[in-house]
Scaffold this active site. Structure first.
Site, mmCIF file in Angstrom:
data_model
loop_
_atom_site.group_PDB
_atom_site.id
_atom_site.type_symbol
_atom_site.label_atom_id
_atom_site.label_comp_id
_atom_site.label_asym_id
_atom_site.label_seq_id
_atom_site.Cartn_x
_atom_site.Cartn_y
_atom_site.Cartn_z
ATOM 1 N N GLU A 255 5.786 9.263 -2.233
ATOM 2 C CA GLU A 255 7.186 8.955 -1.903
ATOM 3 C C GLU A 255 7.577 7.827 -2.838
ATOM 4 O O GLU A 255 7.078 6.711 -2.698
ATOM 5 C CB GLU A 255 7.309 8.486 -0.447
ATOM 6 C CG GLU A 255 6.968 9.512 0.590
ATOM 7 C CD GLU A 255 7.993 10.622 0.684
ATOM 8 O OE1 GLU A 255 9.076 10.503 0.079
ATOM 9 O OE2 GLU A 255 7.695 11.618 1.353
ATOM 10 N N CYS A 294 14.463 2.556 0.241
ATOM 11 C CA CYS A 294 14.242 3.628 -0.730
ATOM 12 C C CYS A 294 15.381 4.631 -0.699
ATOM 13 O O CYS A 294 15.633 5.327 -1.672
ATOM 14 C CB CYS A 294 12.921 4.328 -0.433
ATOM 15 S SG CYS A 294 12.811 4.914 1.259
HETATM 16 P P1 NAP Z 1 4.681 -0.711 -5.577
HETATM 17 O O1 NAP Z 1 4.645 -1.965 -6.323
HETATM 18 O O2 NAP Z 1 4.605 0.545 -6.341
HETATM 19 O O3 NAP Z 1 3.521 -0.812 -4.492
HETATM 20 C C1 NAP Z 1 3.346 0.198 -3.550
HETATM 21 C C2 NAP Z 1 1.970 0.076 -2.947
HETATM 22 O O4 NAP Z 1 0.997 0.401 -3.924
HETATM 23 C C3 NAP Z 1 1.606 -1.312 -2.459
HETATM 24 O O5 NAP Z 1 0.879 -1.203 -1.259
HETATM 25 C C4 NAP Z 1 0.743 -1.838 -3.555
HETATM 26 O O6 NAP Z 1 -0.133 -2.843 -3.120
HETATM 27 C C5 NAP Z 1 -0.015 -0.605 -3.924
HETATM 28 N N1 NAP Z 1 -0.653 -0.652 -5.236
HETATM 29 C C6 NAP Z 1 -0.152 -1.126 -6.381
HETATM 30 N N2 NAP Z 1 -1.059 -0.973 -7.374
HETATM 31 C C7 NAP Z 1 -2.133 -0.390 -6.823
HETATM 32 C C8 NAP Z 1 -3.420 0.011 -7.326
HETATM 33 N N3 NAP Z 1 -3.735 -0.144 -8.602
HETATM 34 N N4 NAP Z 1 -4.291 0.565 -6.474
HETATM 35 C C9 NAP Z 1 -3.999 0.733 -5.171
HETATM 36 N N5 NAP Z 1 -2.810 0.361 -4.644
HETATM 37 C C10 NAP Z 1 -1.894 -0.184 -5.460
HETATM 38 O O7 NAP Z 1 6.004 -0.595 -4.698
HETATM 39 P P2 NAP Z 1 6.652 -1.722 -3.763
HETATM 40 O O8 NAP Z 1 7.162 -2.782 -4.673
HETATM 41 O O9 NAP Z 1 5.773 -2.093 -2.645
HETATM 42 O O10 NAP Z 1 7.854 -0.935 -3.126
HETATM 43 C C11 NAP Z 1 9.111 -0.809 -3.746
HETATM 44 C C12 NAP Z 1 9.294 0.576 -4.319
HETATM 45 O O11 NAP Z 1 8.928 1.539 -3.355
HETATM 46 C C13 NAP Z 1 10.719 0.867 -4.671
HETATM 47 O O12 NAP Z 1 10.752 1.436 -5.942
HETATM 48 C C14 NAP Z 1 11.176 1.864 -3.620
HETATM 49 O O13 NAP Z 1 12.151 2.773 -4.068
HETATM 50 C C15 NAP Z 1 9.903 2.563 -3.277
HETATM 51 N N6 NAP Z 1 9.931 3.059 -1.911
HETATM 52 C C16 NAP Z 1 9.967 4.393 -1.702
HETATM 53 C C17 NAP Z 1 9.989 4.886 -0.407
HETATM 54 C C18 NAP Z 1 10.031 6.364 -0.132
HETATM 55 O O14 NAP Z 1 9.882 6.762 1.016
HETATM 56 N N7 NAP Z 1 10.221 7.195 -1.124
HETATM 57 C C19 NAP Z 1 9.965 4.015 0.680
HETATM 58 C C20 NAP Z 1 9.928 2.657 0.433
HETATM 59 C C21 NAP Z 1 9.917 2.189 -0.875
HETATM 60 P P3 NAP Z 1 0.071 -4.381 -3.574
HETATM 61 O O15 NAP Z 1 1.337 -4.824 -2.942
HETATM 62 O O16 NAP Z 1 -1.125 -5.048 -3.025
HETATM 63 O O17 NAP Z 1 0.156 -4.369 -5.054
#
Ligand code: NAP
Length: 679
Positions: A255, A294
């Site tokens: 997602e 999102c």
């Molecule tokens: P993110 O930076 O991509 O992180 C998402 C998750 O991935 C976090 O739990 C992060 O943990 C983890 N992660 C990052 N690098 C990783 C790795 N190398 N190995 C394992 N896990 C890893 O996204 P975010 O900043 O939390 O969220 C914002 C984004 O999410 C926005 O772009 C938004 O549009 C999107 N979003 C989409 C939805 C949907 O349903 N489509 C819902 C909510 C948000 P850490 O924080 O520990 O790095």
């Protein structure tokens, strides 16, 4: 607060490699997280050897009851979780979406599971397929839980909802969960998770928690495991392209981010009720969670002649939004989650300025810039004003359709025809949701034809639905959430569909007896057990699948048909007029009413005295297969098909009913539902 991991039944506290997490509002340290050693093997062993088997011992209904108990337990902690969430920049209203929304989602899943899933271990998908002429070899698709784990990597914006909306269907499916929350809001997810584990409502090993890095966990997964990722497209791509995830066939659902849009219909005039609905939806989506949703509206696509009015109306409302300390009751919009997140949004605003003009807001802010916020220090908190952009030439623009500024930012853009509106909508490259405000069904139908395939959800709203409409940006547990292309291609929620996501569908081919044994549901053609005691005298508990009673014959006379016709008023010609009936390609003569047959069938099989059968609650799959004429005889058989316990007092019994004539030809069949006393 120490944000600990929960691995193999032990809390693992942060060690000296831990990092601080600071408040979005004051920049004060609120928690610390991080530990060097993640023992991924013991994490997986505990889930697969203890959690999975214990969960799979339970039926869907037993798991649903526990889920309901879990949601009920969390209700007690709503206020405590809300207080903690203020540090993430969320207002009380924002936390309602996250905390109440998450708990509500768990309740909906529990109740849907009770209503729509069997009180069994195997879930049937669709009807029995006839694979042979005489019905001695049949087919059925079934779902069974995967004996792996579901690793749930969540985004920062909804630490509670984001965890519960995935955890609920996985536990219902019987698959243990490993939660990995986003670091920056992990303390809220951790507090909620701790309540769930300490409640001991689900068996040990059902849920574990990783605070910080996942280490080499993804490399250890295989095709029985599922990764449900929510976050940015960049992280999804990184994780999804892990060579071991690909080589081991791990089911990876993503997602991602999305350039969601709202279209104002070409039929809508400035100042109309429908126009006001668009303005309200846009302002709500820009300000709720400070635009960090999102599903938030990023692009507002309006008829070119109405664009100035849209800009004026939205700007006026945005200027009234009070940005400030999220704990204050009159604050409309809190802070972004961190100064880093705000810097990211500002950087994207800078880039978007090559295609768009800023109408409201400060354009790009820098760290240390101050502006008016109520009750807080704008230099310390990640505050930013809502920012409205205008893109005059969206057809030639690219960034505005592809760059997600994950904050209170949206862009107004013009279109001149419905087709052009669809082209702009689709330029987002696949989205979670697109909304359309229109009262014209032709506009709605055209948008579906040209654009539905580009979006996971299409939300139409107008003055007819506005009072009860659930909002552009609200994913509902009943409806699927996810979208194609840019949005990640994943699919979550959608009721029982989400539970199936954690299960394997297998097509089973077998004899009716074997299939009845496998599914616990009587399959026509399977051996029936004749019973001495009438089944209406048996309790829910004592009734056995396949237990049957036969009754009849009863001869149908012309007087019966005429009496029924005049008694009910159903004097349709096929029952009353022999010549007219014969002229009909289906009937050789006057025929008995189908409902007369059903009534006679009940008269034949019913045992009339008060007893365990409490009520007749409906029937399904009724079909009349052969006409019944006067002089024909009716025989009926009633067989216990499936049982679903509802509570300690009663359960639903579904009966397979077959009606035959004197020649042994089936003339009708249906599934009868009764509610029976449990004991
Ligand atoms: P993110 O930076 O991509 O992180 C998402 C998750 O991935 C976090 O739990 C992060 O943990 C983890 N992660 C990052 N690098 C990783 C790795 N190398 N190995 C394992 N896990 C890893 O996204 P975010 O900043 O939390 O969220 C914002 C984004 O999410 C926005 O772009 C938004 O549009 C999107 N979003 C989409 C939805 C949907 O349903 N489509 C819902 C909510 C948000 P850490 O924080 O520990 O790095």
């Amino acid at each position: 607060m120490d944000v600990s991991s929960y691995i193999a039944g032990q809390w693992v506290a942060p060690d000296d490699t831990a990092r601080p997490i600071v408040s979005a509002v004051t920049s004060d340290v609120v928690a610390q997280i991080g530990c060097q050693s993640l023992n991924s093997q013991s994490l997986l062993n505990y889930a697969k050897n203890q959690g999975g088997p214990a969960l799979r011992e339970l039926t869907f209904h037993q798991r649903a009851s526990r889920l309901k108990a879990l949601a009920t337990k969390l209700l007690e902690y709503k206020e405590a979780l809300t207080m903690l969430s203020f540090h993430t920049g969320s207002t009380r209203a924002d936390s309602k979406i996250d905390i109440d929304g998450g708990i509500g989602t768990a309740f909906v899943f529990a109740s849907k599971a009770k209503r729509e899933l069997p009180d069994a271990h195997v879930l049937c998908d669709g009807d029995v397929e006839q694979l042979s002429r005489n019905g001695s070899f049949v087919g059925q698709h079934i779902y069974t839980p995967k004996p792996g784990v579901s690793l749930q990597i969540n985004a920062y914006n909804f630490p509670v909802w984001g965890m519960l909306e995935k955890l609920a269907p996985s536990l219902l499916a019987g698959v243990p969960v490993i939660v990995k929350p986003a670091t920056v809001t992990s303390y809220v997810a951790y507090a909620c998770f701790k309540i769930m584990v300490e409640s001991e409502i689900f068996p040990p090993g059902s849920m574990q928690f990783i605070a910080g890095s996942t280490g080499n966990l993804l490399d250890q997964l295989d095709f029985q495991d599922t990764v449900s990722f929510t976050g940015s497209a960049a992280t999804a791509k990184l994780l999804q392209s892990n060579p071991l995830i690909l080589a081991n066939g791990v089911n990876f659902s993503a997602e991602q981010d999305s350039l969601n849009a709202s279209v104002l219909g070409i039929d809508v005039r400035a100042g109309s009720e429908d126009f006001d609905i668009l303005v309200a939806e846009v302002v709500r989506e820009m300000s709720a969670k400070a635009g960090q949703k999102c599903t938030a509206i990023r692009r507002i696509i309006a008829p070119e002649q109405v664009v100035p009015d849209v800009i004026d109306a939205v700007s006026a409302k945005l200027r009234d939004i009070k940005v400030g300390d999220p704990t204050l009751s009159d604050t409309d919009m809190g802070a972004l989650v961190s100064l880093e997140q705000r810097a990211d949004v500002q950087q994207k605003l800078q880039a978007l300025s090559s295609e768009c003009a800023t109408v409201v807001g400060h354009g790009a802010l820098n760290v240390g810039d101050t502006f008016e916020v109520s009750g807080a220090d704008s230099a310390k908190g990640a505050f930013m004003p809502p920012t409205l952009l205008h893109c005059a030439n969206p057809t030639d623009a690219s960034l505005v359709h592809s760059m997600e500024a994950f904050g209170p930012v949206a862009t107004v853009m013009p279109y001149s025809s419905v087709l052009e509106a669809c082209t702009l909508l689709n330029k987002g490259g696949g989205s979670l949701v697109a909304s359309v405000i229109t009262s014209d069904a032709n506009v709605a139908q055209n948008i579906v034809a040209h654009s539905a395939a580009f979006h996971g959800r299409l939300y139409f709203n107008n003055m007819q639905s506005a009072k009860e409409a659930t909002g552009h940006g609200s994913p509902l547990p009943h409806m699927t959430h996810g979208g194609p292309g840019r949005a990640g291609g994943g699919e979550e929620l959608g009721g029982v569909r989400a539970v199936k996501h954690y299960m394997q569908r297998t097509s089973v081919q077998a004899s009716p007896d074997l299939l009845t044994g496998i599914t616990g549901i009587y399959v026509p053609g399977a051996t029936k057990t004749k019973t001495d005691t009438h089944p209406f005298r048996k309790t829910f508990h004592d009734l056995q699948i396949g237990e049957t009673i036969s009754a009849g014959p009863r001869v149908i006379s012309l007087e019966d048909i005429e009496h029924f016709a005049h008694f009910t008023g159903d004097t349709f010609y096929a029952h009353m007029d022999a010549d007219a009936a014969k002229a009909n390609p289906f009937f050789p003569d006057r025929v008995a009413h189908g409902y007369l047959l059903l009534s006679f069938a009940a008269g034949l099989f019913v045992d009339p005295d008060p007893g365990p059968v409490l009520a007749n609650t409906g029937l399904n799959s009724l079909s009349f297969q052969k006409p019944v004429l006067s002089g024909d005889s009716l025989l009926v058989s009633l067989t216990v098909k499936r049982k679903t316990r509802r509570n300690d007092e009663y359960g639903e019994v579904r009966w397979h009913v077959e009606l035959e004539n004197q020649d042994g030809d089936q003339v009708a069949s249906y599934e009868l539902h009764t509610m029976n006393a449990y004991q």
